[in-house]
Design a protein around this motif. Structure first.
Motif, mmCIF file in Angstrom:
data_model
loop_
_atom_site.group_PDB
_atom_site.id
_atom_site.type_symbol
_atom_site.label_atom_id
_atom_site.label_comp_id
_atom_site.label_asym_id
_atom_site.label_seq_id
_atom_site.Cartn_x
_atom_site.Cartn_y
_atom_site.Cartn_z
ATOM 1 N N PRO A 54 4.756 75.314 35.165
ATOM 2 C CA PRO A 54 4.673 75.907 33.822
ATOM 3 C C PRO A 54 3.218 76.146 33.437
ATOM 4 O O PRO A 54 2.321 75.384 33.815
ATOM 5 C CB PRO A 54 5.329 74.849 32.940
ATOM 6 C CG PRO A 54 6.309 74.163 33.854
ATOM 7 C CD PRO A 54 5.612 74.119 35.186
ATOM 8 N N SER A 60 4.603 68.480 37.956
ATOM 9 C CA SER A 60 6.012 68.835 37.858
ATOM 10 C C SER A 60 6.782 68.203 39.011
ATOM 11 O O SER A 60 6.198 67.822 40.024
ATOM 12 C CB SER A 60 6.187 70.363 37.879
ATOM 13 O OG SER A 60 5.661 70.915 39.086
ATOM 14 N N ARG A 80 3.069 67.912 30.145
ATOM 15 C CA ARG A 80 2.252 68.803 29.314
ATOM 16 C C ARG A 80 1.127 67.990 28.665
ATOM 17 O O ARG A 80 1.387 66.947 28.042
ATOM 18 C CB ARG A 80 3.125 69.426 28.231
ATOM 19 C CG ARG A 80 2.383 70.324 27.244
ATOM 20 C CD ARG A 80 3.278 70.659 26.053
ATOM 21 N NE ARG A 80 4.497 71.338 26.475
ATOM 22 C CZ ARG A 80 5.571 71.474 25.682
ATOM 23 N NH1 ARG A 80 5.580 70.959 24.464
ATOM 24 N NH2 ARG A 80 6.639 72.109 26.129
ATOM 25 N N VAL A 92 12.914 71.291 32.558
ATOM 26 C CA VAL A 92 12.728 72.688 32.934
ATOM 27 C C VAL A 92 13.661 73.037 34.087
ATOM 28 O O VAL A 92 14.049 72.160 34.874
ATOM 29 C CB VAL A 92 11.250 72.943 33.323
ATOM 30 C CG1 VAL A 92 10.889 72.211 34.605
ATOM 31 C CG2 VAL A 92 10.925 74.421 33.432
ATOM 32 N N GLU A 100 10.174 81.893 37.599
ATOM 33 C CA GLU A 100 9.335 81.262 36.593
ATOM 34 C C GLU A 100 10.128 80.126 35.946
ATOM 35 O O GLU A 100 11.342 80.237 35.751
ATOM 36 C CB GLU A 100 8.918 82.268 35.517
ATOM 37 C CG GLU A 100 7.961 83.337 36.014
ATOM 38 C CD GLU A 100 6.624 82.754 36.436
ATOM 39 O OE1 GLU A 100 6.111 81.865 35.723
ATOM 40 O OE2 GLU A 100 6.102 83.190 37.488
ATOM 41 N N GLU A 102 11.804 77.727 33.185
ATOM 42 C CA GLU A 102 12.346 77.903 31.840
ATOM 43 C C GLU A 102 12.562 76.521 31.225
ATOM 44 O O GLU A 102 13.257 75.682 31.793
ATOM 45 C CB GLU A 102 13.689 78.629 31.882
ATOM 46 C CG GLU A 102 13.706 79.961 32.596
ATOM 47 C CD GLU A 102 15.122 80.479 32.793
ATOM 48 O OE1 GLU A 102 15.989 80.199 31.933
ATOM 49 O OE2 GLU A 102 15.376 81.135 33.820
ATOM 50 N N GLU A 103 11.981 76.283 30.065
ATOM 51 C CA GLU A 103 12.194 75.002 29.404
ATOM 52 C C GLU A 103 13.613 74.960 28.843
ATOM 53 O O GLU A 103 14.115 75.951 28.297
ATOM 54 C CB GLU A 103 11.167 74.791 28.293
ATOM 55 C CG GLU A 103 11.076 73.342 27.842
ATOM 56 C CD GLU A 103 9.821 73.053 27.034
ATOM 57 O OE1 GLU A 103 9.810 72.016 26.343
ATOM 58 O OE2 GLU A 103 8.861 73.847 27.097
#
Length: 444
Positions: A54, A60, A80, A92, A100, A102-103
């Motif tokens: 992200p 992650s 984060r 996610v 990509e 996605e939360e």
């Protein structure tokens, strides 16, 4: 709890570390909807893929893998950075290897922890708030709809008071809620829901402490219960591997040692867990696989180690951690403060007294083949026998300041990844298994 009509054996995952006995001590691949396990090419070579971080993430990892509506979906967490210098965890998904992130879940929650993904597209997690409470939730990633689970009359619970860990294809759950206060503060109940909208139910337990970890599509739940303490060692609480049928009745699974826990259960009855093999004076923890409650196979541990447990399983395969006493000559500088080094492993039935030790993104990129240097593999939770994949977080390189970085990592053709390494059932060359079994059986 009520039995339901189910569909398929699902992939399960576990999170966290449990030390039993004394203490309860992270190219898209679309598949046709008719894909089967026979489509996996087991002759192919291993490949490691780093999933996209992200844009505001610093680390992650992956918790689960499923094929949802023909697309392979990866579900996990990322960290984060916050204004005060701390990091916060958030759930996610990646819809394919090239996707990509996605939360998902309640994105306004300060902390949002990912647990499990199912084939119909349900994910569950735990939102945590500044007042110290948590709210478990389930989301349908095909529609986006989020349901907060009932917690026995309370909209939220103390974040240290438990968790709803796993769900099945219909959103039935299993987990644990602490019930104790004062001197009995460690008391806990195994709990669950029959559906995302159903009230919380407590499973009957023959002990004062229970912990729920796994559920299958038949409504069977697994975990462990403290029935009693070990005679002659009153500090040693016996945690016995327990299975709850869909009607709420329970039984203990057979095991070779003093303590045990079950973390996952499949629709066909396959279960993965952990047992303490030996006596309190000389024993060790090792992963175990049950084909049914009465038949098991222990995986052993690494020579020079003494601990291991699975975090995820699917069918007759499991993934997790095994440890080893650190050799300073083989440990990178950033890990020199670790007395024990954890290694990620993959195992499937037929691997007698051996496991596959998994590499990292960094070792793979640099051609490192000595498994003893495969430091920096997170607790391996995600595995799919259908896809021949596993996933976790691994050491991916170094930041500009020299600190190690970790990223969500997918192992393609995991059954040939890493190095196959022999295991032992007597790492300290002290264990007396017959005495351990006799002592446990005599405790009743």
């Amino acid at each position: 709890m009520h039995a339901r009509t189910r569909r398929r054996t699902r992939s399960t995952a576990a999170v966290g570390t449990v030390v039993l006995a004394v203490v309860l001590a992270a190219v898209g691949l679309p598949l046709a909807g008719t894909a089967t396990a026979g489509a996996v090419d087991h002759a192919a070579s291993c490949r490691l893929v780093e999933l996209t971080m992200p844009s505001d993430g610093v680390e992650s990892g992956v918790m689960d893998i499923e094929v949802v509506d023909g697309t392979t979906v990866y579900y996990g967490n990322y960290q984060r950075p916050e204004a005060d210098g701390s990091w916060s965890q958030h759930a996610v998904i990646w819809r394919g290897l090239d996707a990509e992130p996605e939360e998902v879940g309640p994105v306004d929650a300060p902390v949002n922890i990912a647990f499990e993904l199912t084939a119909p597209g349900l994910v569950n997690g735990q939102a945590e708030y500044p007042d110290g409470t948590f709210r478990p939730w389930i989301q349908d990633i095909t529609s986006g709809e989020i349901t907060f689970l009932h917690l026995g009359g309370s909209a939220a619970r103390d974040a240290n008071g438990g968790r709803i860990r796993r769900i099945n294809d219909d959103g039935a759950t299993v987990g644990t809620l602490n019930t104790g206060k004062g001197r009995s503060k460690w008391n806990a109940d195994v709990v669950g829901h029959d559906s995302p909208e159903a009230p919380l139910e407590r499973l009957l337990s023959p002990g004062r402490v229970g912990d729920g970890w796994g559920i299958n599509n038949l409504g069977e739940r697994v975990g462990f219960v403290q029935h009693r303490n070990l005679p002659g060692a009153p500090h040693w609480a016996l945690w016995l591997p327990t299975i709850w049928a869909s009607d709420g009745s329970s039984r203990t699974a057979a095991m070779p040692g003093t303590d045990g826990a079950i973390f996952t259960i499949e629709d066909d009855g396959e279960m993965a867990g952990m047992v303490f093999v030996g006596t309190p004076e000389s024993g060790h923890f090792e992963p175990i696989q049950w084909s049914d409650p009465d038949h098991y196979e222990t995986l052993g541990v690494l020579e020079g180690g003494g601990w291991g447990r699975p975090f995820g399983a699917d069918g007759e395969a499991q993934v997790g951690f095994l440890d080893l006493v650190a050799d300073p000559a083989a440990v990178p500088e950033w890990a020199l403060d670790q007395i024990w080094v954890n290694y990620g492993y993959y195992w499937e039935r037929g691997m007698a007294d051996s496991v596959r030790i998994l590499p990292t993104l960094h070792t793979d990129a640099n051609g490192v083949t000595d498994w003893r240097e495969f430091h920096g593999v997170g607790a391996v939770h995600a595995v799919s026998t259908l896809l021949d994949q596993a996933a976790t977080a691994t050491h991916s390189g170094y930041a500009p300041d020299g600190s190690p970085t970790f990223a969500a990592t997918v192992y393609l053709n995991v059954s040939v990844c890493g190095a196959e390494v022999a295991t032992t059932h007597d790492p300290y060359h002290l264990t007396d298994l017959e005495s351990a079994i006799a002592r446990t059986e005599g405790a009743g």
